[in-house]
Design a protein around this motif. Structure first.
Motif, short mmCIF file in Angstrom:
data_model
loop_
_atom_site.label_atom_id
_atom_site.label_comp_id
_atom_site.label_asym_id
_atom_site.label_seq_id
_atom_site.Cartn_x
_atom_site.Cartn_y
_atom_site.Cartn_z
N LYS A 151 -9.44 15.73 2.79
CA LYS A 151 -10.61 14.75 2.08
C LYS A 151 -10.17 14.30 0.72
O LYS A 151 -10.61 13.17 0.29
N THR A 152 -9.46 14.88 -0.03
CA THR A 152 -8.89 14.72 -1.25
C THR A 152 -7.87 14.00 -1.39
O THR A 152 -7.30 13.53 -2.54
N GLY A 153 -7.10 13.72 -0.23
CA GLY A 153 -5.89 13.00 -0.25
C GLY A 153 -4.64 14.00 -0.20
O GLY A 153 -3.33 13.67 -0.37
N MET A 178 0.81 -1.25 -0.06
CA MET A 178 0.06 -0.01 -0.05
C MET A 178 0.77 1.23 0.09
O MET A 178 1.78 1.14 0.70
N ILE A 179 0.59 2.37 -0.96
CA ILE A 179 1.21 3.38 -0.90
C ILE A 179 0.88 4.42 0.02
O ILE A 179 -0.50 4.67 0.44
N LYS A 180 1.92 5.01 0.96
CA LYS A 180 1.57 5.85 1.85
C LYS A 180 1.68 7.33 1.23
O LYS A 180 2.66 7.78 1.13
N ILE A 181 0.51 8.09 1.11
CA ILE A 181 0.62 9.46 0.64
C ILE A 181 1.12 10.41 1.71
O ILE A 181 0.83 10.16 2.94
N GLY A 182 1.97 11.36 1.35
CA GLY A 182 2.63 12.25 2.12
C GLY A 182 3.51 11.88 3.10
O GLY A 182 3.92 12.22 4.14
N ASP A 183 4.13 10.47 2.61
CA ASP A 183 5.33 9.87 3.40
C ASP A 183 6.16 9.16 2.28
O ASP A 183 5.89 9.12 1.29
N PHE A 184 7.36 8.57 2.95
CA PHE A 184 8.32 8.16 2.11
C PHE A 184 7.77 6.59 1.63
O PHE A 184 7.38 5.99 2.75
N ASN A 185 8.06 6.01 0.53
CA ASN A 185 7.87 4.56 0.05
C ASN A 185 8.97 4.06 -0.70
O ASN A 185 9.63 4.89 -1.42
N LYS A 186 9.36 2.77 -0.19
CA LYS A 186 10.51 2.23 -1.07
C LYS A 186 9.69 1.54 -2.21
O LYS A 186 8.95 0.42 -1.94
N LEU A 187 10.10 2.00 -3.32
CA LEU A 187 9.41 1.57 -4.61
C LEU A 187 10.37 1.26 -5.67
O LEU A 187 11.40 1.93 -5.67
N GLU A 188 10.22 0.23 -6.32
CA GLU A 188 10.89 -0.19 -7.61
C GLU A 188 10.89 0.67 -8.85
O GLU A 188 9.71 0.91 -9.03
N VAL A 189 11.77 0.99 -9.35
CA VAL A 189 11.76 1.84 -10.65
C VAL A 189 11.51 0.62 -11.71
O VAL A 189 12.16 -0.17 -12.05
N LYS A 190 10.23 0.86 -12.31
CA LYS A 190 9.78 -0.25 -13.47
C LYS A 190 10.12 0.33 -14.93
O LYS A 190 10.18 -0.66 -15.70
N ARG A 191 9.88 1.54 -15.13
CA ARG A 191 9.87 2.10 -16.77
C ARG A 191 10.79 3.42 -16.50
O ARG A 191 10.57 4.26 -15.82
N GLU A 192 11.20 3.61 -17.60
CA GLU A 192 11.96 4.63 -18.11
C GLU A 192 11.40 5.54 -19.15
O GLU A 192 11.16 4.67 -20.18
N THR A 193 11.18 6.69 -19.10
CA THR A 193 10.91 7.63 -20.29
C THR A 193 11.65 8.66 -20.50
O THR A 193 12.77 8.82 -19.90
N SER A 206 -1.36 18.89 -8.22
CA SER A 206 -2.52 19.87 -8.49
C SER A 206 -3.52 19.18 -9.44
O SER A 206 -4.62 19.70 -9.42
N GLU A 207 -3.24 18.27 -10.03
CA GLU A 207 -4.06 17.48 -11.05
C GLU A 207 -4.44 16.27 -10.52
O GLU A 207 -5.37 15.59 -11.16
N GLY A 208 -4.38 15.84 -9.42
CA GLY A 208 -4.99 14.79 -8.45
C GLY A 208 -4.17 13.53 -8.87
O GLY A 208 -4.56 12.34 -8.60
N ARG A 209 -3.05 13.58 -9.41
CA ARG A 209 -2.23 12.45 -9.67
C ARG A 209 -1.16 12.18 -8.45
O ARG A 209 -0.71 12.98 -7.96
N ARG A 210 -0.98 10.76 -8.08
CA ARG A 210 0.13 10.41 -7.38
C ARG A 210 1.47 10.74 -7.95
O ARG A 210 1.62 10.44 -9.19
N THR A 211 2.37 11.59 -7.47
CA THR A 211 3.61 11.99 -7.85
C THR A 211 4.83 11.70 -6.95
O THR A 211 4.46 11.57 -5.61
N ALA A 212 5.91 11.38 -7.39
CA ALA A 212 6.96 11.18 -6.74
C ALA A 212 8.04 12.17 -6.80
O ALA A 212 8.31 12.79 -7.73
N THR A 213 9.00 12.27 -5.58
CA THR A 213 10.01 12.94 -5.83
C THR A 213 11.05 12.42 -4.83
O THR A 213 11.00 11.85 -3.59
N LEU A 214 12.48 12.48 -5.14
CA LEU A 214 13.62 11.76 -4.30
C LEU A 214 14.08 13.23 -3.50
O LEU A 214 15.00 12.64 -2.91
#
Length: 280
Positions: free
Chosen positions: A125-127, A1-16, A59-67
């Motif tokens: 309420k919007t996450g 489960m992804i924790k919004i507003g916190d750090f998550n250890k996630l695998e890099v799946k694809r490059e663009t 701001s567009e309601g998408r989950r976004t990541a930053t290091l």
């Protein structure tokens, strides 16, 4: 489960061409989370790497990541700057591309643009990330401080008797009683060199900005002499002066002021009468 507003250890799946997509933990590639190349910082990553990414809703309601670590995360007390006031509330800088909102109903006192205050970061309420000045629920008294220790703290409120509520180390509850400080304190003030003078039954720290009595009196004696020298050897203050006037000018209690005058008279440096105090 992804924790919004916190750090998550996630695998890099694809490059663009504009960054990478991290595993969204749903087994559906449509849910993978964008890590834009602007938010990689100085990190070097490759496909298959596991990165510690901060996840938030943009701001567009998408989950976004930053290091690039922000200045705070959900359920954490943070000392942050107010950068704007709007018709829906105030905005504070948390170190993300978009500042986060402090709704009007989440403010327990007035905020001034450009000043820093303590905030509790939460998800609305919007996450999306939001903040409140109500930090009491996150404060703890589970500390290892002892009487005589020196700490720093930030003012986050005032009791009805003007005692200042202080947060130590962004986590511990403390108080400075009204008779322990003689300067104007405001919400958000950062105080250094506070002494622990009491630990209450519930563990709350009792603090004072004052020096130990001997040092405070030595300092006050010097202050009185300097004041007299800069005013042709005379001042209107004496041991009959009001506590309010003494506090305003010398940042001292009347009790300590009278003691300092007494010491200086015993040393034969000064004398006083109904008109004030004089250098000899």
């Amino acid at each position: 489960m992804i924790k919004i507003g916190d750090f998550n250890k996630l695998e890099v799946k694809r490059e663009t061409s504009f960054g990478y997509f991290l595993d969204g933990k749903t087994s559906n590639s449509k849910d993978d989370i964008l890590l834009h190349k602007r938010f990689i910082g100085h990190n070097k990553i490759e496909l298959g790497d596991v990165v510690n990414a901060f996840i938030y809703i943009d701001s567009e309601g998408r989950r976004t990541a930053t290091l690039i670590p922000p200045k705070g995360k959900v359920d954490e007390i943070c000392y942050l700057k107010v950068v704007a006031h709007t018709k829906i509330g105030s905005f504070i800088d948390i170190g993300l591309p978009k500042d986060i909102l402090v709704p009007f109903k989440a403010k327990t006192y007035d905020l001034e643009k450009g000043n820093r205050y303590l905030f509790n970061i939460y998800l609305d309420k919007t996450g999306r990330l939001a903040a409140t000045t109500d930090i009491d629920s996150l404060l703890t008294t589970d500390h290892s401080y002892n009487i005589g220790d020196t700490v720093s703290g930030i003012v986050y409120g005032f009791q009805t008797n003007n005692s200042a509520m202080v947060c130590v180390d962004n986590k511990y509850a403390a108080v400075i009683l009204a008779n322990e400080y003689f300067t104007d304190l405001k919400h958000g003030d950062k105080l250094e060199n506070l002494r622990v003078i009491k630990i209450y039954e519930d563990g709350k720290l009792g603090l004072t900005p004052r020096q130990e009595r001997k040092n405070e009196l030595d300092s006050l004696e010097s202050q009185i002499i300097d004041y007299l020298k800069s005013n042709d050897g005379h001042m209107n203050f004496n041991d009959k002066s009001s506590p309010e006037d003494i506090s305003k000018e010398f940042k001292s209690s009347k009790k300590n002021f009278k003691r300092a005058l007494g010491v200086l008279m015993k040393k034969d440096y000064i004398y006083q009468n109904e008109n004030g105090t004089y250098l000899k």
